[in-house]
Design a protein around this motif. Structure first.
Motif, mmCIF file in Angstrom:
data_model
loop_
_atom_site.group_PDB
_atom_site.id
_atom_site.type_symbol
_atom_site.label_atom_id
_atom_site.label_comp_id
_atom_site.label_asym_id
_atom_site.label_seq_id
_atom_site.Cartn_x
_atom_site.Cartn_y
_atom_site.Cartn_z
ATOM 1 N N PRO A 49 0.793 -1.233 0.000
ATOM 2 C CA PRO A 49 0.000 0.000 0.000
ATOM 3 C C PRO A 49 0.827 1.285 0.000
ATOM 4 N N ASN A 104 -1.024 4.294 0.044
ATOM 5 C CA ASN A 104 -1.935 5.321 0.559
ATOM 6 C C ASN A 104 -1.367 5.914 1.838
ATOM 7 N N PHE A 156 -7.707 7.428 1.314
ATOM 8 C CA PHE A 156 -7.671 6.581 0.122
ATOM 9 C C PHE A 156 -7.209 7.297 -1.139
ATOM 10 N N GLY A 190 -4.835 -2.790 -3.127
ATOM 11 C CA GLY A 190 -6.091 -2.109 -2.835
ATOM 12 C C GLY A 190 -6.736 -2.689 -1.597
ATOM 13 N N TYR A 202 -9.814 -2.606 0.395
ATOM 14 C CA TYR A 202 -11.199 -2.158 0.310
ATOM 15 C C TYR A 202 -12.127 -2.948 1.221
ATOM 16 N N VAL A 240 -10.864 3.725 -7.127
ATOM 17 C CA VAL A 240 -10.229 2.964 -8.211
ATOM 18 C C VAL A 240 -10.110 3.821 -9.473
ATOM 19 N N TRP A 251 -7.179 6.348 -9.066
ATOM 20 C CA TRP A 251 -5.829 5.800 -9.153
ATOM 21 C C TRP A 251 -5.467 5.392 -10.579
ATOM 22 N N ILE A 257 -4.700 -4.108 -9.832
ATOM 23 C CA ILE A 257 -4.884 -3.998 -8.378
ATOM 24 C C ILE A 257 -4.834 -5.388 -7.773
ATOM 25 N N PHE A 294 -6.306 -7.081 -4.737
ATOM 26 C CA PHE A 294 -7.384 -6.808 -3.784
ATOM 27 C C PHE A 294 -7.106 -7.569 -2.486
#
Length: 557
Positions: free
Chosen positions: A160, A162, A177, A208, A210, A268, A271, A280, A282
């Motif tokens: 990540p 972020n 995010f 990602g 989520y 999404v 990005w 991505i 997940f």
């Protein structure tokens, strides 16, 4: 000259909101709420950089009913965590992220079948071997891109990126995010990294997250139960609860939308369009457990990325065919069973042929195609192979020999291979038990003879995987097996008549002049590692098979 700049906040159940910022000396600017659930206002601003927050009457249970709370913009593209404020940049009268100009957007990138992926953590990838201004930063990764090209890597999977609290973390509890981790460098640095990857033919995938968020995510402070499950989504599995979980079942009848779907869909889209990512991974798909949402999100990603390819990869532990196409929502799944079963074979603890064949040919597990599975020997969440060997008292030359056997299986099995950073030269540090403590890989290991030899071995077999279409195909056939001797041989081929044969000895015995019946006929074969010609006689192939070694034979037409 000043321009009118819009500020919006989607908070449909909140009564009132205001904007405060450095441009107003932190005095409140009223925001007007529309029927669509948005609070809006406009401010005249000159070009420059400003800090701001939203002041809202919270609907979250941790506060008193309608208590006024200051929050960072849930869609802030840059934040100041120390000041707890959002940052907005204005240039030529409009919002910008930065002024970076992309250079390599037209560069051709590898197809999913061609990929050799390299998972990395930006903070731990570089250390003393690069300048102080680059250590643990995007610029440090750029400095090592030519090394990755030399290795043969054509895709990187970034853990990540972020913005997270503090200056070191694995980053799996996202707070912001749309913002990038400031300790790694600027937003422009991240774009430059992705662009430089593309310039070298390397695709870039991002992690990602989520399923869940950090407890201080702005959405938590604004209206917790609008965005999240009120209680744990799966109370029967408390060990896999990592924070407040997005509620993808919540439907707002008044606005005819699912709030969590909309927010993460916007993430999404942002990005892909702003940072030009190519796929991505997940996180925690098993816990997220909403295939309808994932299918929609994956389709959104492909639409936003078109005409470029976009690769949607699930982390679903244990792995399962149900999460991937043709019937599931995503393209691929981390093939955890590959690692789970391969490691005991490499360590000499077990030899069960049917199980081994299942992970080398994932169609036997129900997967449809090679691009459905991402094979690996280690990840950030798992111990490295040399650590696994060392924990069993296997060191030095014996350990490196077995690591090469594992490397051959990784690169020649059906599926897409992935390396965890440092695996290619024998990094052996124990998996970090604390995601807030740095653990940089030890680049000085590369100067050791055995380590450098392993690196060169990886180079050679990665080159074969990229050059030879047989290893990118859906075709694999096991033509020789001997349980007593612990020998397995298989062929990979494609429709253009490329053929590769692998013969693996999983025993601790050197099998000299070992007869392999049923060896495919060809004019002649090349031993890929020794670069020597091999002829198949009437008795088949009769090679020397050292203990814990795999031989690779490539058909020469």
């Amino acid at each position: 000259m000043k321009s009118l700049i819009d500020f919006t906040l989607f908070a449909p159940r909140n009564e009132r909101a205001a904007l405060i910022g450095s441009f107003s000396e932190w005095k409140e600017i009223p925001m007007v709420k529309s029927e669509g659930g948005y609070f809006r206002t406009q401010v005249k601003l000159e070009d420059g950089i400003y800090q701001y927050k939203f002041r809202v009457q919270s609907k979250s249970a941790k506060f008193a009913l309608d208590e006024w709370v200051d929050v960072i913009d849930p869609k802030a593209t840059d934040v100041n965590e120390t000041e707890k404020s959002s940052i907005v940049r204005i240039k030529d009268g409009r919002r910008i992220i930065n002024t970076y100009i992309w250079r390599y957007d037209d560069k051709a990138l590898p197809d999913n079948r061609e990929l050799v992926i390299y998972e990395m953590h930006v903070a731990d990838f570089t250390g003393d071997e690069v300048g102080l201004d680059k250590r643990g930063k995007y610029l440090g990764v750029i400095a090592k891109l030519d090394y990755l090209v030399e290795l043969g890597i054509n895709a990187i999977e970034l853990m990540p990126v972020n913005e997270y609290p503090g200056n070191y973390n694995w980053g799996y509890k996202v707070r912001h995010f749309f913002a990038t981790e400031s300790s790694y460098g600027s937003t422009e640095d991240l774009k430059r990294l992705i662009d430089e990857c593309h310039g070298r033919g390397i695709r870039v995938f991002m992690d990602g997250i989520y399923n869940h968020t950090d407890e201080e995510c702005p959405l938590m402070l604004i209206d917790r139960n609008y965005w999240y499950y009120e209680h744990m989504h799966y109370p029967e599995d408390p060990d896999n609860y990592w924070g407040p979980e997005f509620n993808y079942d919540n439907y707002d009848e008044k606005l005819n939308l699912k709030p969590a779907w909309k927010y993460v869909g916007d993430v999404v889209q942002f990005w892909i369009q702003e940072y030009h990512i190519d796929g991505i991974r997940f996180d925690a798909v098993r816990q997220l457990a909403n295939f309808e949402f994932l299918g929609w999100l994956a389709k959104q990603g492909k639409n936003h990325a078109a005409p470029k390819q976009f690769y949607n990869i699930a982390e679903h532990i244990p792995d399962t065919k149900t999460v991937v196409k043709p019937d599931g929502p995503l393209d691929a799944c981390w093939h955890e069973s590959f690692r789970y079963f391969i490691v005991p074979y490499i360590c000499g603890e077990t030899f069960e042929l049917e199980q081994l064949k299942q992970i080398l040919d994932p169609r036997r597990q129900g997967y449809a195609t090679a691009t459905n599975v991402i094979n690996y020997l280690a990840t950030h969440d798992r111990e490295r192979l040399l650590r696994e060997l060392g924990d069993r008292g296997i060191f030095d030359a014996d350990a490196f020999k077995r690591a090469k056997l594992a490397a051959v299986l990784l690169m020649t099995a059906m599926g897409i291979p992935m390396l965890w950073m440092g695996e290619e030269f024998g990094e052996y540090q124990q998996k970090s038990e604390d995601v807030t403590k740095p653990q940089k890989i030890n680049w000085s290991l590369l100067s050791g003879d055995q380590n450098h030899n392993l690196f060169e071995y990886y180079q050679k077999i990665i080159a074969l995987r990229k050059q030879n279409l047989a290893l990118q195909s859906d075709n694999i056939e096991f033509f020789y097996e001997n349980t007593d001797d612990k020998v397995l041989a298989y062929t990979r081929w494609d429709e253009q008549n490329s053929r590769v044969v692998v013969v693996a000895n999983f025993s601790d015995q050197n099998l000299n002049k070992y007869k392999i019946s049923g060896f495919p006929s060809a004019e002649y074969w090349q031993d890929w590692i020794t670069n020597s010609k091999v002829e198949v006689g009437e008795d088949g192939l009769v090679p020397d098979l050292p203990s814990y070694t795999a031989k690779i034979f490539v058909e020469q037409l």
